[in-house]
Structures are given as structure tokens and as C-alpha cells.
Design an enzyme around this catalytic site. Structure first.
Site, PDB file in Angstrom:
ATOM      1  CG  ASP A 233      -1.837   6.390 -11.351  1.00  0.00           C
ATOM      2  OD1 ASP A 233      -1.437   6.335 -12.531  1.00  0.00           O
ATOM      3  OD2 ASP A 233      -1.520   7.308 -10.583  1.00  0.00           O
TER       4      ASP A 233
ATOM      5  CG  ASP B  20       0.580  10.504  -7.568  1.00  0.00           C
ATOM      6  OD1 ASP B  20       1.407   9.818  -8.186  1.00  0.00           O
ATOM      7  OD2 ASP B  20       0.918  11.490  -6.880  1.00  0.00           O
TER       8      ASP B  20
END
Ligand SMILES: CSC[C@H]1O[C@H](OP(=O)(O)O)[C@H](O)[C@@H]1O
Ligand code: ADE
Length: 294
Positions: A210, A212
């Protein structure tokens, strides 16, 4: 001829077993530092011995801040590991490190709190260098193995170790980028510190799941996003591990990390605490045996 390597693999989020191990058996190993996360899956790939430990336990039972990293490293040492390859799910702090990309990290910034982060203490004081916290030889081989497994990897990157279990605020995420961090996770430290204290060459392969929370107009990370990405990352991690082990040369040239404690222990032998020394029978076993002339 049998290989001189015994490879410890620490499996992170999404990687709780290794199907490719031959003669595989889960074996409980006792530690003098408490309970490790799980039994160790012992087996081999070709003629290389492999010891696999799921960091959070099978079923992902243990939260990052509750991990007993000391026991985990201690049991890998007791299981005869010569080297450790750790696999971790990480958030990306860089546009150019998208989900699915792997990073063989070479530096850490520690923002963890109140974790037992050393095997040593009063009665056996030691200060190891963490200037270069990973083994360059293993990291290079790990990054190369990602390519052989069909993925993309960057050699080098800074891992921000946060406490968790909550993900970062947007302000923290932006700050870590300014600090020069490239990826973020909750488990790389104190694990890497403890591996060094145990004289285990250690590399950490971060699998990006991902971005973040730093991208202003994008949704911040949540667990469903991580789990969705983890499926394909774990498949690539398994192929990477197989390629990594297959590429090991039969002979293992000594690493300077094998003898880290030679220059680190400062307590005079007469002042050693026998109880602590007894607990260190694996971690500092080489040095203690040498001191006894064995
Ligand atoms: C499931 S997202 C957060 C979780 O994932 C990472 O675990 P690991 O490093 O063991 O792969 C991160 O550090 C957190 O523990
Ligand atoms: N964004 C993130 N922050 C901390 N740990 C993570 N593990 C995977 N993604 C993460």
C-alpha cells in the site's frame, strides 16, 4: 555433498508456511527468552536446510508490539541457522515503489517503543554496531531472487519501524518521507538488532502492499487493502525464497557478522552474571565456548 547454509526464513503478514519444503516438519524449539511465535517448520529445498518461522504465528495471532522477537531470533539460532532472510509486508513512502514491488532494505529508523530489544544487559554488557544493519551479501542475493521469481525489486531502502498497531497519521507519513524513509512497517526492529546481536547475517525483503497515508487525495491504507495485495505478494515471496535458496553456492564463505561479538562485549569475565550467561548459550554460544577454550 550437503550445503554449508542453514537458512532461517521469517515469514511476515500473509506468509505463514512454506509448501515447497521437502521433508517438512513443525518442530517446537525452546528458548531461554520466553515463547517464540510458533514452532519452526524444518525441511530443505534441494540440499539446503531451511527453518521457517511465521512471525505472527500460524493464523496471525500475535500483534507487532506483542511479538517476542528475542525468542524468535534465539530459536532460529538454536535451530542451527547460519543466515536469516526476513519477509515483511510494508507500506510505501515513495511513488516509485508501488504495491507489488519488493525492497531489500539496507537501513532502518526506529520509532518503536518499549520492546525488549537486546539480549544483553547488566552482567553481560555488549554494544554491537548497527551502522550497517543488514548483510549485504544476503540482501543482494534476495533482490536478485525476486527477479528470478518474476517480480521487481529495489536493492537498498530505508525502513521506518513504527510501533503500531494503528497505522500512521497523514502528518507522520509525510514526516517519515522527509526523514528519507522509503517503506514503513511494524516489525523490522528490534528483529534486525537482535539478529546482529546473535551473530546472524540478516536481510529484510519488504513486499509493498500500500501507499500508507501520505498521498493527500488518496484513501489512506487499511487492512483490507493490505490483505488484497498480500495474496499476490505472498505467491511472489514463495517463488523468491525458492530462487534464493536454489542460487546459494554450496560453500558458505565466512561473513564478518559471524563474529560480531568479538568486538562488542565489554563486561570483564569475572563480572559476568552466570544466570544471564546461561540464557545466552545459543546467542553468544560461539564466544562463550571460545572463552572456555572449547
Ligand atoms: C497487516 S498490516 C500490518 C502488519 O503487517 C506487517 O507485518 P510483517 O512485518 O510481519 O509482515 C506490519 O509490520 C504489521 O505487523
Ligand atoms: N502502511 C503500513 N504501515 C505499517 N505497516 C504496514 N504493513 C503494511 N503496510 C503498512
Amino acid at each position: 555433498m550437503s550445503s554449508e547454509w542453514t537458512i532461517g526464513i521469517i515469514g511476515g503478514s500473509g506468509l505463514y508456511a512454506l509448501d515447497s519444503l521437502e521433508d517438512a516438519q513443525w518442530i517446537g524449539v525452546k528458548s531461554s527468552f520466553g515463547e517464540p511465535s510458533d514452532e519452526i517448520l524444518c525441511g530443505r529445498i534441494g540440499d539446503v536446510r531451511v527453518r521457517f518461522l511465521p512471525r505472527h504465528g500460524r493464523g496471525h495471532r500475535i500483534a507487532p508490539g506483542e511479538l517476542n522477537a528475542r525468542a524468535n531470533i534465539d530459536v532460529l539460532k538454536r535451530a542451527g541457522c547460519t543466515d536469516v532472510l526476513a519477509i515483511s509486508a510494508v507500506g510505501s513512502l515513495r511513488e516509485e515503489l508501488p504495491p507489488g514491488h519488493f525492497v531489500a532494505v539496507d537501513q532502518f529508523i526506529d520509532r518503536t517503543k518499549a520492546r525488549a530489544d537486546s539480549f544483553f544487559g547488566s552482567g553481560f554488557v555488549a554494544h554491537v554496531s548497527m551502522a550497517n544493519p543488514v548483510c549485504p551479501r544476503l540482501s543482494k542475493m534476495a533482490a536478485a531472487a525476486v527477479g528470478k521469481g518474476g517480480g521487481k525489486a529495489t536493492l537498498g531502502g530505508t525502513y521506518l519501524a513504527m510501533e503500531g498497531p494503528q497505522f500512521s497519521t497523514r502528518a507522520e507519513s509525510r514526516l517519515y518521507r522527509e526523514w528519507g524513509a522509503d517503506v514503513i512497517g511494524m516489525t523490522g526492529f528490534p528483529e534486525a538488532r537482535l539478529a546482529r546481536e546473535a551473530e546472524l547475517p540478516y536481510a529484510l525483503l519488504g513486499m509493498v502492499t500500500d501507499y500508507d497515508a501520505w498521498r493527500e487525495n488518496e484513501k489512506p491504507v487499511d487492512v483490507s487493502e493490505v490483505i488484497e495485495q498480500m495474496g499476490s505478494n505472498s505467491a511472489l515471496a514463495r517463488k523468491t525464497i525458492e530462487a534464493f535458496v536454489a542460487a546459494l553456492p554450496e560453500k558458505r564463505a565466512p561473513s564478518p557478522i559471524d563474529t560480531t561479538l568479538d568486538d562488542a562485549v565489554i563486561t570483564a569475565p569475572d563480572n559476568h552474571d552466570p544466570q544471564l550467561v546461561a540464557r545466552l548459550d545459543a546467542v553468544a554460544g560461539r564466544l562463550l565456548r571460545m572463552a572456555r577454550g572449547q
